[in-house]
Design a protein around this motif. Structure first.
Motif, PDB file in Angstrom:
ATOM      1  N   ASN A   1       0.820  -1.214   0.000  1.00 44.78           N
ATOM      2  CA  ASN A   1       0.000   0.000   0.000  1.00 44.78           C
ATOM      3  C   ASN A   1       0.850   1.259   0.000  1.00 44.78           C
ATOM      4  O   ASN A   1       0.532   2.239  -0.667  1.00 44.78           O
ATOM      5  CB  ASN A   1      -0.937   0.008   1.214  1.00 44.78           C
ATOM      6  CG  ASN A   1      -2.236  -0.722   0.940  1.00 44.78           C
ATOM      7  OD1 ASN A   1      -2.844  -0.544  -0.103  1.00 44.78           O
ATOM      8  ND2 ASN A   1      -2.645  -1.559   1.865  1.00 44.78           N
ATOM      9  N   LYS A   2       1.930   1.239   0.756  1.00 40.29           N
ATOM     10  CA  LYS A   2       2.780   2.430   0.876  1.00 40.29           C
ATOM     11  C   LYS A   2       3.562   2.725  -0.400  1.00 40.29           C
ATOM     12  O   LYS A   2       4.085   3.822  -0.570  1.00 40.29           O
ATOM     13  CB  LYS A   2       3.747   2.268   2.059  1.00 40.29           C
ATOM     14  CG  LYS A   2       3.056   2.311   3.425  1.00 40.29           C
ATOM     15  CD  LYS A   2       4.072   2.331   4.545  1.00 40.29           C
ATOM     16  CE  LYS A   2       3.386   2.490   5.892  1.00 40.29           C
ATOM     17  NZ  LYS A   2       2.691   3.783   6.029  1.00 40.29           N
ATOM     18  N   LEU A   3       3.644   1.744  -1.294  1.00 40.59           N
ATOM     19  CA  LEU A   3       4.431   1.916  -2.518  1.00 40.59           C
ATOM     20  C   LEU A   3       3.595   2.370  -3.704  1.00 40.59           C
ATOM     21  O   LEU A   3       4.131   2.645  -4.773  1.00 40.59           O
ATOM     22  CB  LEU A   3       5.115   0.594  -2.882  1.00 40.59           C
ATOM     23  CG  LEU A   3       6.008  -0.040  -1.808  1.00 40.59           C
ATOM     24  CD1 LEU A   3       6.496  -1.392  -2.279  1.00 40.59           C
ATOM     25  CD2 LEU A   3       7.190   0.862  -1.487  1.00 40.59           C
ATOM     26  N   LEU A   4       2.281   2.461  -3.506  1.00 38.96           N
ATOM     27  CA  LEU A   4       1.403   2.647  -4.660  1.00 38.96           C
ATOM     28  C   LEU A   4       1.614   3.988  -5.368  1.00 38.96           C
ATOM     29  O   LEU A   4       1.561   4.059  -6.596  1.00 38.96           O
ATOM     30  CB  LEU A   4      -0.057   2.486  -4.238  1.00 38.96           C
ATOM     31  CG  LEU A   4      -0.473   1.041  -3.932  1.00 38.96           C
ATOM     32  CD1 LEU A   4      -1.870   0.996  -3.334  1.00 38.96           C
ATOM     33  CD2 LEU A   4      -0.423   0.186  -5.197  1.00 38.96           C
ATOM     34  N   SER A   5       1.804   5.046  -4.594  1.00 40.46           N
ATOM     35  CA  SER A   5       2.011   6.358  -5.235  1.00 40.46           C
ATOM     36  C   SER A   5       3.224   6.326  -6.147  1.00 40.46           C
ATOM     37  O   SER A   5       3.194   6.832  -7.280  1.00 40.46           O
ATOM     38  CB  SER A   5       2.157   7.449  -4.174  1.00 40.46           C
ATOM     39  OG  SER A   5       0.955   7.648  -3.477  1.00 40.46           O
ATOM     40  N   GLU A   6       4.294   5.715  -5.662  1.00 39.50           N
ATOM     41  CA  GLU A   6       5.520   5.616  -6.449  1.00 39.50           C
ATOM     42  C   GLU A   6       5.319   4.679  -7.645  1.00 39.50           C
ATOM     43  O   GLU A   6       5.798   4.942  -8.752  1.00 39.50           O
ATOM     44  CB  GLU A   6       6.654   5.103  -5.551  1.00 39.50           C
ATOM     45  CG  GLU A   6       8.033   5.199  -6.168  1.00 39.50           C
ATOM     46  CD  GLU A   6       9.131   4.765  -5.210  1.00 39.50           C
ATOM     47  OE1 GLU A   6      10.277   4.605  -5.686  1.00 39.50           O
ATOM     48  OE2 GLU A   6       8.848   4.561  -4.007  1.00 39.50           O
ATOM     49  N   MET A   7       4.606   3.593  -7.402  1.00 44.87           N
ATOM     50  CA  MET A   7       4.363   2.613  -8.459  1.00 44.87           C
ATOM     51  C   MET A   7       3.525   3.200  -9.588  1.00 44.87           C
ATOM     52  O   MET A   7       3.756   2.918 -10.767  1.00 44.87           O
ATOM     53  CB  MET A   7       3.670   1.397  -7.858  1.00 44.87           C
ATOM     54  CG  MET A   7       3.614   0.181  -8.763  1.00 44.87           C
ATOM     55  SD  MET A   7       2.899  -1.238  -7.883  1.00 44.87           S
ATOM     56  CE  MET A   7       2.939  -2.475  -9.165  1.00 44.87           C
ATOM     57  N   LEU A   8       2.547   4.028  -9.236  1.00 41.63           N
ATOM     58  CA  LEU A   8       1.697   4.655 -10.247  1.00 41.63           C
ATOM     59  C   LEU A   8       2.496   5.558 -11.190  1.00 41.63           C
ATOM     60  O   LEU A   8       2.155   5.696 -12.364  1.00 41.63           O
ATOM     61  CB  LEU A   8       0.578   5.449  -9.573  1.00 41.63           C
ATOM     62  CG  LEU A   8      -0.627   4.631  -9.104  1.00 41.63           C
ATOM     63  CD1 LEU A   8      -1.466   5.423  -8.118  1.00 41.63           C
ATOM     64  CD2 LEU A   8      -1.467   4.186 -10.296  1.00 41.63           C
ATOM     65  N   LYS A   9       3.553   6.158 -10.671  1.00 42.27           N
ATOM     66  CA  LYS A   9       4.385   7.024 -11.508  1.00 42.27           C
ATOM     67  C   LYS A   9       5.108   6.229 -12.586  1.00 42.27           C
ATOM     68  O   LYS A   9       5.508   6.773 -13.615  1.00 42.27           O
ATOM     69  CB  LYS A   9       5.394   7.774 -10.643  1.00 42.27           C
ATOM     70  CG  LYS A   9       4.752   8.757  -9.676  1.00 42.27           C
ATOM     71  CD  LYS A   9       5.803   9.378  -8.757  1.00 42.27           C
ATOM     72  CE  LYS A   9       5.147  10.292  -7.726  1.00 42.27           C
ATOM     73  NZ  LYS A   9       6.138  10.845  -6.762  1.00 42.27           N
ATOM     74  N   LYS A  10       5.278   4.921 -12.334  1.00 42.21           N
ATOM     75  CA  LYS A  10       5.980   4.061 -13.296  1.00 42.21           C
ATOM     76  C   LYS A  10       5.019   3.286 -14.192  1.00 42.21           C
ATOM     77  O   LYS A  10       5.450   2.611 -15.131  1.00 42.21           O
ATOM     78  CB  LYS A  10       6.857   3.047 -12.540  1.00 42.21           C
ATOM     79  CG  LYS A  10       7.710   3.624 -11.431  1.00 42.21           C
ATOM     80  CD  LYS A  10       8.813   4.503 -11.970  1.00 42.21           C
ATOM     81  CE  LYS A  10       9.716   5.007 -10.834  1.00 42.21           C
ATOM     82  NZ  LYS A  10      10.786   5.902 -11.345  1.00 42.21           N
ATOM     83  N   ALA A  11       3.723   3.373 -13.879  1.00 48.07           N
ATOM     84  CA  ALA A  11       2.748   2.486 -14.519  1.00 48.07           C
ATOM     85  C   ALA A  11       2.426   2.857 -15.959  1.00 48.07           C
ATOM     86  O   ALA A  11       1.700   2.128 -16.630  1.00 48.07           O
ATOM     87  CB  ALA A  11       1.460   2.441 -13.699  1.00 48.07           C
ATOM     88  N   GLY A  12       2.956   3.956 -16.444  1.00 50.04           N
ATOM     89  CA  GLY A  12       2.684   4.334 -17.827  1.00 50.04           C
ATOM     90  C   GLY A  12       3.607   3.677 -18.823  1.00 50.04           C
ATOM     91  O   GLY A  12       3.406   3.776 -20.039  1.00 50.04           O
ATOM     92  N   ASN A  13       4.627   2.954 -18.316  1.00 43.23           N
ATOM     93  CA  ASN A  13       5.611   2.352 -19.203  1.00 43.23           C
ATOM     94  C   ASN A  13       5.991   0.974 -18.656  1.00 43.23           C
ATOM     95  O   ASN A  13       6.362   0.844 -17.485  1.00 43.23           O
ATOM     96  CB  ASN A  13       6.852   3.241 -19.307  1.00 43.23           C
ATOM     97  CG  ASN A  13       7.924   2.658 -20.201  1.00 43.23           C
ATOM     98  OD1 ASN A  13       8.734   1.854 -19.759  1.00 43.23           O
ATOM     99  ND2 ASN A  13       7.940   3.094 -21.460  1.00 43.23           N
ATOM    100  N   LYS A  14       5.901  -0.035 -19.479  1.00 40.42           N
ATOM    101  CA  LYS A  14       6.147  -1.406 -19.033  1.00 40.42           C
ATOM    102  C   LYS A  14       7.556  -1.575 -18.465  1.00 40.42           C
ATOM    103  O   LYS A  14       7.743  -2.142 -17.376  1.00 40.42           O
ATOM    104  CB  LYS A  14       5.939  -2.369 -20.202  1.00 40.42           C
ATOM    105  CG  LYS A  14       6.287  -3.816 -19.872  1.00 40.42           C
ATOM    106  CD  LYS A  14       6.340  -4.663 -21.119  1.00 40.42           C
ATOM    107  CE  LYS A  14       6.921  -6.042 -20.815  1.00 40.42           C
ATOM    108  NZ  LYS A  14       7.156  -6.837 -22.031  1.00 40.42           N
TER     109      LYS A  14
END
Length: 566
Positions: free
Chosen positions: A383-396
């Motif tokens: 849960n704590k990583l989601l904000s950071e993960m979303l920033k990367k989610a636009g590129n595989k």
């Protein structure tokens, strides 16, 4: 603000009517609440004691029309009024006149005193017009039917005295707000620590309270119907879908959706914000929306993501899947695994119109879910990583780099997966093995060149251990003890899926009988030979350690081919 003990009769007769705001949540009390309320009230009546029911908060209208808005207490007021309606219907007609002003709006004999919220208004009004679903067990009608049953054996005179008692005894604390007091602040203070409302309810109240303040109630109702009711509350099926609790932290789907939306929009920071503060964070953001256009745009964006999430609503036992439909495949796996921590990323992915990019990103998320689900590894910390993960989610590639290089993920390795597929021991592993075999079957069908084969299947199969868990009688030649047997029984290679469970007398039979049947019982493995995972079993003269381990290797290779991050 004024607070004092009061009775129901005074609360309702001091007003022409009580209005429950159109956006308040639906009626949620159930038999447990009804039973406790009735027992407490009736015991107090018999013993002539006072039982405190709870508080009611009203805000008086500032105009000439004499009505009050129910800020809090709508559940208990609704239940109490339904109990009174049951008693009213049972007492002698000449005695009913004493209670009419407690139940019906002044000067309007056919309108209930309480003007209910939009969701329940039709049923509540129908009840007071004696149009009742007598078979209902839940909701407004269920409440009436419950109290109707509880009072069946009581005499007319006793019911009349009971009705007088509960109408006139001071069992409520009434809090009255003036027209210029901010009811939202009061509402927040009484609901921020307890759990009468979940985060979704509080957020909804804040949104449409803001809409009324920005413009007026007519406009607020219009956008409520367009952007909220149409996607969250259109019918009972949809309401139940959104209030269902999911995931390890048991939040409702609506809370999960609203948390995901806040993460995607960036006004919830998973590194520092807490899920318990979701409604407060929303209200802070809502307060920054300055005009009609801002608020309507905000609601429209929520609706877009709600429609994406609603794909889960389409998943039923009758749903047919094919391997190449990556969207349905991911939703099915999320639904079975109940791993919902990655939903914000999933919603973000499906917002894009690029199907190729959607498929690439879904493959990554699906692999994460399957590897953590099969190995029982905890995902709560993500849960704590989601904000950071979303920033990367636009590129595989960026997302894969983030996963591979972030220590908190530690994606289970290929060796770990293969070892786990040899030791599916736990009770929950039958469900996991069924999921693996179902999608391996569809994967193999997608590879078949024969176009006559059906490439779509519904998830209606049951798991079967080929060498049975009760092995001693007919399989003793393959193991000397329980430990040796377990090493074979709980490998993925010793499992398959069938159209229906084998008869209990067939489950533990020898291999030949389980495979071909005994001529009497309807089911056997051969009857599910249309599945590719079973066709490969038909020519096996014996089922032993070599065959199990060979099949485990093949199925493990299939697993790694499907669920690997590359």
């Amino acid at each position: 603000m004024e607070a004092r003990e009061n009775n129901f009769k005074s609360i309702v007769t001091n007003e022409n009517r009580l209005d429950i705001p159109f956006f308040q949540r639906h009626y949620t009390w159930n038999e447990e609440h009804w039973e406790r309320l009735f027992d407490d009230l009736y015991d107090s009546f018999i013993n002539n004691t006072t039982h405190f029911v709870g508080s009611v908060i009203l805000k008086r209208n500032g105009g000439n029309d004499n009505f009050a808005i129910v800020i809090d207490g709508q559940q208990r007021l609704t239940t109490f009024s339904i109990l009174l309606k049951v008693l009213y219907d049972k007492i002698d007609e000449n005695k009913r006149k004493h209670f009419e002003n407690c139940l019906f709006e002044t000067y309007k004999d056919d309108s209930p005193k309480i003007n209910h919220s939009k969701i329940d208004r039709e049923k509540y009004t129908s009840l007071f017009n004696n149009e009742i679903d007598t078979n209902a067990k839940e909701g407004i009608f269920g409440c009436y039917n419950y109290f109707n049953t509880r009072t069946e054996s009581k005499s007319n005179d006793e019911l009349f005295e009971f009705m007088k008692f509960i109408c006139e005894t001071k069992i409520f604390v009434l809090v009255t707000l003036n027209a210029n007091e901010d009811e939202q602040k009061i509402f927040d203070s009484i609901n921020s620590t307890g759990a009468p409302l979940n985060a979704s309810d509080i957020i909804k109240n804040a949104l449409f309270d803001k809409a009324i303040k920005i413009n007026n109630e007519e406009w607020a109702l219009k956008i409520y119907e367009k952007y909220w009711e149409s996607v969250f509350e259109k019918d009972d099926e949809m309401r139940k879908f959104w209030i269902t609790k999911i995931g390890k932290d048991a939040r409702t789907r609506s809370e999960n959706l609203l948390h995901s939306f806040a993460l995607i929009k960036g006004f919830f920071d998973s590194q520092k914000d807490k899920l318990s503060e979701l409604s407060l964070i929303y209200k802070t953001h809502i307060s920054s929306l300055e005009n009609k256009e801002d608020l309507e745009s905000f609601l429209n964006e929520i609706k877009v993501y709600v429609n994406i999430y609603s794909e889960f609503l389409k998943i039923t036992k009758q749903t047919f899947y094919k391997f190449d439909d990556f969207k349905s495949r991911l939703f099915h796996i999320l639904n079975i695994s109940d791993i919902m921590v990655f939903i914000p990323v999933v919603l973000y992915i499906f917002k894009t119109k690029d199907l190729h990019k959607q498929e690439q990103m879904c493959k990554v998320i699906e692999t994460l879910v399957m590897r953590f689900y099969i190995t029982h590894k905890a995902t709560n910390g993500f849960n704590k990583l989601l904000s950071e993960m979303l920033k990367k989610a636009g590129n595989k590639d960026s997302l894969i780099d983030f996963i591979n290089n972030h220590n908190s993920f530690r994606l289970p390795s290929n060796n770990e997966m293969c070892n786990k597929l040899k030791t599916l021991w736990d009770n929950g592993d039958n469900k996991r093995a069924n999921l693996i075999l179902f999608w391996i079957e569809l994967f193999r069908r997608s590879k078949e060149q024969n176009t006559k084969d059906i490439v779509e299947l519904a998830d209606v199969y049951s798991l079967e251990h080929l060498m049975p868990q009760s092995w001693e009688e007919n399989w003793h030649q393959y193991a000397n003890n329980d430990d040796e047997a377990d090493e074979l029984i709980y490998q993925i290679g010793n499992m398959t899926i069938l159209k229906g469970s084998l008869n209990s007398s067939l489950k533990n039979k020898d291999w030949e009988t389980k495979l071909n049947g005994d001529g009497k019982l309807k089911n056997c493995i051969k009857r599910s030979a249309d599945l590719i995972v079973n066709k490969e079993l038909l020519d096996k003269k014996a089922w032993n350690k070599d065959e199990i381990e060979k099949r485990t290797k093949i199925l493990s290779d299939n697993f790694l081919e499907i669920w690997s991050i590359k």
